[in-house]
Design a protein around this motif. Sequence first.
Motif, PDB file in Angstrom:
ATOM      1  N   PRO A 122      25.922   9.131  46.318  1.00 19.59           N
ATOM      2  CA  PRO A 122      26.677   8.258  47.218  1.00 19.59           C
ATOM      3  C   PRO A 122      27.296   7.042  46.529  1.00 19.59           C
ATOM      4  N   VAL A 123      26.852   6.718  45.309  1.00 17.75           N
ATOM      5  CA  VAL A 123      27.354   5.530  44.611  1.00 17.75           C
ATOM      6  C   VAL A 123      28.170   5.897  43.371  1.00 17.75           C
ATOM      7  N   LEU A 124      27.840   7.013  42.722  1.00 16.97           N
ATOM      8  CA  LEU A 124      28.469   7.396  41.456  1.00 16.97           C
ATOM      9  C   LEU A 124      29.061   8.790  41.576  1.00 16.97           C
ATOM     10  N   THR A 125      30.262   8.965  41.040  1.00 20.76           N
ATOM     11  CA  THR A 125      30.955  10.236  41.216  1.00 20.76           C
ATOM     12  C   THR A 125      31.699  10.603  39.936  1.00 20.76           C
ATOM     13  N   PRO A 126      32.020  11.883  39.738  1.00 20.80           N
ATOM     14  CA  PRO A 126      32.838  12.253  38.579  1.00 20.80           C
ATOM     15  C   PRO A 126      34.212  11.588  38.631  1.00 20.80           C
ATOM     16  N   ASP A 127      34.814  11.409  37.480  1.00 17.47           N
ATOM     17  CA  ASP A 127      36.134  10.787  37.382  1.00 17.47           C
ATOM     18  C   ASP A 127      37.207  11.829  37.660  1.00 17.47           C
ATOM     19  N   ARG A 128      37.891  11.702  38.815  1.00 17.97           N
ATOM     20  CA  ARG A 128      39.026  12.556  39.211  1.00 17.97           C
ATOM     21  C   ARG A 128      38.653  14.020  39.416  1.00 17.97           C
ATOM     22  N   ARG A 129      37.474  14.284  39.872  1.00 21.28           N
ATOM     23  CA  ARG A 129      37.084  15.667  40.184  1.00 21.28           C
ATOM     24  C   ARG A 129      35.919  15.632  41.165  1.00 21.28           C
ATOM     25  N   PRO A 130      35.719  16.709  41.959  1.00 18.14           N
ATOM     26  CA  PRO A 130      34.630  16.694  42.951  1.00 18.14           C
ATOM     27  C   PRO A 130      33.240  16.790  42.331  1.00 18.14           C
ATOM     28  N   VAL A 131      33.080  17.593  41.282  1.00 20.73           N
ATOM     29  CA  VAL A 131      31.792  17.739  40.593  1.00 20.73           C
ATOM     30  C   VAL A 131      32.069  17.911  39.102  1.00 20.73           C
ATOM     31  N   TRP A 132      31.038  17.657  38.299  1.00 22.90           N
ATOM     32  CA  TRP A 132      31.142  17.999  36.885  1.00 22.90           C
ATOM     33  C   TRP A 132      30.871  19.500  36.715  1.00 22.90           C
ATOM     34  N   THR A 133      31.587  20.130  35.823  1.00 22.29           N
ATOM     35  CA  THR A 133      31.412  21.579  35.614  1.00 22.29           C
ATOM     36  C   THR A 133      31.194  21.867  34.126  1.00 22.29           C
ATOM     37  N   PRO A 134      30.028  21.506  33.579  1.00 19.78           N
ATOM     38  CA  PRO A 134      29.821  21.730  32.140  1.00 19.78           C
ATOM     39  C   PRO A 134      29.771  23.205  31.751  1.00 19.78           C
ATOM     40  N   ARG A 135      29.128  24.038  32.590  1.00 20.06           N
ATOM     41  CA  ARG A 135      29.000  25.476  32.320  1.00 20.06           C
ATOM     42  C   ARG A 135      28.551  25.728  30.875  1.00 20.06           C
ATOM     43  N   LEU A 136      27.446  25.091  30.512  1.00 16.57           N
ATOM     44  CA  LEU A 136      26.917  25.218  29.158  1.00 16.57           C
ATOM     45  C   LEU A 136      25.649  26.066  29.155  1.00 16.57           C
ATOM     46  N   LEU A 137      25.491  26.863  28.130  1.00 22.53           N
ATOM     47  CA  LEU A 137      24.337  27.731  27.985  1.00 22.53           C
ATOM     48  C   LEU A 137      23.303  27.076  27.078  1.00 22.53           C
ATOM     49  N   VAL A 138      22.051  27.100  27.530  1.00 19.78           N
ATOM     50  CA  VAL A 138      20.937  26.550  26.748  1.00 19.78           C
ATOM     51  C   VAL A 138      19.928  27.676  26.526  1.00 19.78           C
ATOM     52  N   ARG A 139      19.558  27.909  25.290  1.00 22.04           N
ATOM     53  CA  ARG A 139      18.559  28.929  24.972  1.00 22.04           C
ATOM     54  C   ARG A 139      17.198  28.260  24.809  1.00 22.04           C
ATOM     55  N   SER A 140      16.157  28.912  25.332  1.00 29.36           N
ATOM     56  CA  SER A 140      14.825  28.302  25.315  1.00 29.36           C
ATOM     57  C   SER A 140      14.278  28.109  23.906  1.00 29.36           C
ATOM     58  N   ASP A 141      14.804  28.851  22.922  1.00 26.34           N
ATOM     59  CA  ASP A 141      14.372  28.669  21.531  1.00 26.34           C
ATOM     60  C   ASP A 141      15.505  28.118  20.683  1.00 26.34           C
ATOM     61  N   GLY A 142      16.488  27.486  21.337  1.00 29.40           N
ATOM     62  CA  GLY A 142      17.641  26.943  20.617  1.00 29.40           C
ATOM     63  C   GLY A 142      17.495  25.455  20.351  1.00 29.40           C
ATOM     64  N   THR A 143      18.624  24.775  20.210  1.00 31.21           N
ATOM     65  CA  THR A 143      18.648  23.343  19.914  1.00 31.21           C
ATOM     66  C   THR A 143      18.984  22.561  21.182  1.00 31.21           C
ATOM     67  N   PRO A 144      18.607  21.288  21.235  1.00 34.52           N
ATOM     68  CA  PRO A 144      18.943  20.473  22.415  1.00 34.52           C
ATOM     69  C   PRO A 144      20.452  20.412  22.645  1.00 34.52           C
ATOM     70  N   VAL A 145      20.813  20.342  23.915  1.00 39.34           N
ATOM     71  CA  VAL A 145      22.222  20.266  24.309  1.00 39.34           C
ATOM     72  C   VAL A 145      22.438  18.973  25.080  1.00 39.34           C
ATOM     73  N   ARG A 146      23.431  18.196  24.646  1.00 38.30           N
ATOM     74  CA  ARG A 146      23.764  16.944  25.307  1.00 38.30           C
ATOM     75  C   ARG A 146      25.032  17.149  26.141  1.00 38.30           C
ATOM     76  N   ILE A 147      24.949  16.801  27.409  1.00 43.66           N
ATOM     77  CA  ILE A 147      26.061  17.011  28.342  1.00 43.66           C
ATOM     78  C   ILE A 147      26.560  15.643  28.795  1.00 43.66           C
ATOM     79  N   GLU A 148      27.736  15.248  28.328  1.00 40.78           N
ATOM     80  CA  GLU A 148      28.296  13.946  28.671  1.00 40.78           C
ATOM     81  C   GLU A 148      29.072  14.033  29.983  1.00 40.78           C
TER      82      GLU A 148
END
Length: 310
Positions: free
Chosen positions: A225-251
């Motif tokens: 209710p206070v913070l929203t994506p810039d010029r879009r309804p939702v963020w859509t990173p659509r990123l894949l994370v593997r349980s034995d992979g490396t950390p993923v940072r989503i800005e």
Amino acid sequence: MARRGGRVQRGGLLGAIALCALLSACASESSQPGQAAPGTSPSPTRSIRTYSPIPQPDMGPPAGRLVADLRQSSRDAALGRFQVWIGNGLAQPVDPSTIDYRDPRFRTGIPAERLRAIPADSERGYPLAQPARPACGSRGAGRVTVTHAGRTTRIPVEDEADVVARYVESRCFQLALGEAATLAFDAQVEVDRPGRDGVATITLVATPSGRPGHRILVQTVSGTPVLTPDRRPVWTPRLLVRSDGTPVRIELPVVPARCDPHAFMESGGATAFRVQLRLDGKPGELLVRMPAAGASRVLDYARDACGLGQ
């Protein structure tokens, strides 16, 4: 001279009386709704509708009974609790010595907090802590046991908003997700420039568990209710994370959703973001809250961007 002056005064008086009579007649002829004065064209009129008050239903507890229902505000959710509200329809106050909520979806009973008396024909709410490990896969409905004046009363609990079902579903998905990875916000918040045109960036970090065999797809992140994506309804990173992979940072670039001062004061979910995921193909939703330091920083940014100061 005096008589002439007197005649002038009497003539003026008679003229004033005649003028008043004429104006009164005109007013009486044109005062009817939708009717124009003689010799004039009708002008459109605007009718003013009036509404009779609609009788409000009696929201008090039913006479002669104790009733209960579950509720959860955004502040309750932020504090990891919900509340059982008990309505007292009896003729005398009820002063509970214990209140115990039991539900097949929880492994043990939950004692209510902040016990206090319920006056006749009124209701009171009592906090219940959300269990960290619900009985995933179980179904059923809750019941509350109230001990008062040496008597024990068992009351079925209404849950129209599915407070327990929503929590259990989210928590059980979170526990299953923990076998593959954890999702958390970084406490750091980057702001490109101060003032009204500034954009902040918050970062969601997916940290794999190290156990092989699981795949997490981070599909969307919703605003608050206070913070929203810039010029879009939702963020859509659509990123894949593997349980034995490396950390993923989503800005996630973020701007204020609204600049109403009440939103900052009243929204317990101001920095709690809903993340839509797929864990090994199974869809689920996770509510991820920012840590206190990060929440403070991003809210300071939003106030500054709204021109509200600190």
